[in-house]
Design a protein around this motif. Sequence first.
Motif, short mmCIF file in Angstrom:
data_model
loop_
_atom_site.label_atom_id
_atom_site.label_comp_id
_atom_site.label_asym_id
_atom_site.label_seq_id
_atom_site.Cartn_x
_atom_site.Cartn_y
_atom_site.Cartn_z
N THR A 254 10.15 -22.12 63.76
CA THR A 254 10.00 -23.53 64.10
C THR A 254 10.35 -24.37 62.87
N TRP A 255 10.77 -25.60 63.13
CA TRP A 255 11.31 -26.46 62.06
C TRP A 255 10.47 -26.47 60.78
N PRO A 256 9.17 -26.73 60.84
CA PRO A 256 8.42 -26.86 59.58
C PRO A 256 8.18 -25.53 58.87
N ARG A 257 8.45 -24.42 59.53
CA ARG A 257 8.20 -23.12 58.91
C ARG A 257 9.44 -22.55 58.21
N TRP A 258 10.55 -23.30 58.26
CA TRP A 258 11.73 -22.84 57.52
C TRP A 258 11.64 -23.35 56.08
N ARG A 259 11.26 -22.44 55.18
CA ARG A 259 11.17 -22.72 53.74
C ARG A 259 10.49 -24.06 53.45
#
Length: 280
Positions: A254-259
């Motif tokens: 999910t968007w916020p969990r990418w780095r």
Amino acid sequence: MTSAAPAQPAEPHQPAPSDRHVPTGVDPSVPHSARVWDCLLGGKNHYAADRQAAAAFEAAIPKVRAYARSGRGFLTRGVRYLAAEAGVRQFLDVGAGLPTAYNTHEIAQSVASQSRVVYVDHDPMVLLHVGALLTSTPEGATAYVEADMRDTTTVIEAAGRTLDLSRPVGLVLSDVLGHIVADDEARAVVRRLATALPTGSYLALSHAAPGDPAAVAAQEAYNESGAIPYVLRDRETIASFFEGWELVEPGLVTWPRWRPDAATEQHEHVPGYAAVARVP
């Protein structure tokens, strides 16, 4: 391990909207996803119909503004990764949308001032505000191509006037593929664009996904409003855009969990996925 936040780029100048000033080719009575997105991000380039659509989304999805920021945050971190860690110095941002803070060239050039960026869109509103996308550093370059992303031959040929297509390119498809309704056509567009680029290029792609039933209903109502439809896709279908390519850690998330970095807002059940992949 998280990356340090980049220096704050200057926000582009955006004139206040006027429902009396309408560029040729724009119907202000019908909402448009780029303008609705701009409204949700706190921008200025939208009309009454877009504000009404944004309000309807917010009524159905109370966290929709936070989700919009989350999607934009992936773009920031994805481009920063490509510039700072993968060493990419050229970017092709297809379906760029309306200018806002942290545009691709600002992110890339804050890391490497010599970065070259080509934006592609065919929305007359983007063309109206294209000056905000062309404020390059002296060492780098930015350019704008007016084209439909489905016309991949035109996109690549025009990009080659600014980019050196013998060297790696970062292809950015930020939450734009939902406008291609058929899954097979969307996959074909990704493949044609990515495989036209040289070995060592990267794809940074994000896509909205179905949320709870209220969110799905809100999207369906938007699609039936006369606006250009946006198709929500599940994780498995989004993963198929990357099939056969090497995903950069942490893969498709999910968007916020990418780095995430210190500025990343974390939310549960974010309705969108993103990944970066190296194209062989």
